[in-house]
Design an enzyme around this catalytic site. Sequence first.
Site, PDB file in Angstrom:
ATOM      1  N   SER A  48       0.826  -1.194   0.000  1.00  0.00           N
ATOM      2  CA  SER A  48       0.000   0.000   0.000  1.00  0.00           C
ATOM      3  C   SER A  48       0.871   1.259   0.000  1.00  0.00           C
ATOM      4  CB  SER A  48      -0.969  -0.045   1.188  1.00  0.00           C
ATOM      5  OG  SER A  48      -2.011   0.890   1.013  1.00  0.00           O
ATOM      6  N   ASP A 172      -6.050  -3.231  -2.457  1.00  0.00           N
ATOM      7  CA  ASP A 172      -4.966  -2.891  -1.532  1.00  0.00           C
ATOM      8  C   ASP A 172      -4.281  -4.115  -0.925  1.00  0.00           C
ATOM      9  OD1 ASP A 172      -3.792  -1.986   1.175  1.00  0.00           O
ATOM     10  OD2 ASP A 172      -4.329  -0.093   0.219  1.00  0.00           O
TER      11      ASP A 172
END
Length: 289
Positions: A48, A172
């Site tokens: 991320s 993500d």
Amino acid sequence: MAVPEGTARRGGTAFVLGGGGVLGAAEVGMLQALAERGIRPDLVVGTSVGAINGALVAADPGPDAVRRLRAVWAELTSQNIFAGSLLGRVGTLVRTRTHVHPSGPLRDLLDAHLPARTFADLAVPFQCVAASVERAAEHWFTDGALVDAVLASCAVPGLLPPVRLGGEHFLDGGLVHSIPVGRAVALGAGTVYVLHVGRIDRPLRAPTRPWEVATVAFEIARRHRYAADLAALPPGVTVHVLPAGDAAPPGTANLRYRDFSGVADRIDRAHAAAAGYLEQVATATDGEA
């Protein structure tokens, strides 16, 4: 899971950069402290926001990396990639039915600041993780287009659109591997520096208020694999968890993902805390010599 061969020097140094949105500014301060000590990675893995920071470091692990990262975070602060009115965000959600922000501004930011276009262009081996929707599994990006892979690792559900690559949709990486220490160890790292956004250095407490239930549940989901990785470390591997410098662990403020006002202070606090930790490590090492 097959692990690519020849990714990094066996027994070398890995930087592991975790996810956590705007709190990822702390990782910049940690990277600055590492650079000042002359500690450079043989391998970088990220999740991320850690994929953003990690890719920039892997592109140029020298002194300029921190300067470039500070410039990126300054731009995030002044030109919020999540800008837009409430009405505009609602309009995007109504139109797409899946997210409230387009990924274009983040892509433009990465295109402008990343000096590498592909994984092969990087100075240091780098991998980032995303969650495959179709396979409900982690997927490690190791080659190909760099910006696409980082965008996939950063596709926060509900905020940014899933990234479609090779016939799959990716979200993500924090959904499957928030702080991927195990990946670095599997790739042969002997010394691992964990750069994180805070929170993990404080034990969880049972919730006592209704709004704390979801927060605690999220933290359990976020931390359990990281804890399992640390518990399963093979002999001879050293892990340094750098402190984020928080007087108190970050809480629900992290949910205010559009608030970049504290970025500079967060970088400076993490830098001071990490520099202090590395000084203690160096002193202890010198004493044992």
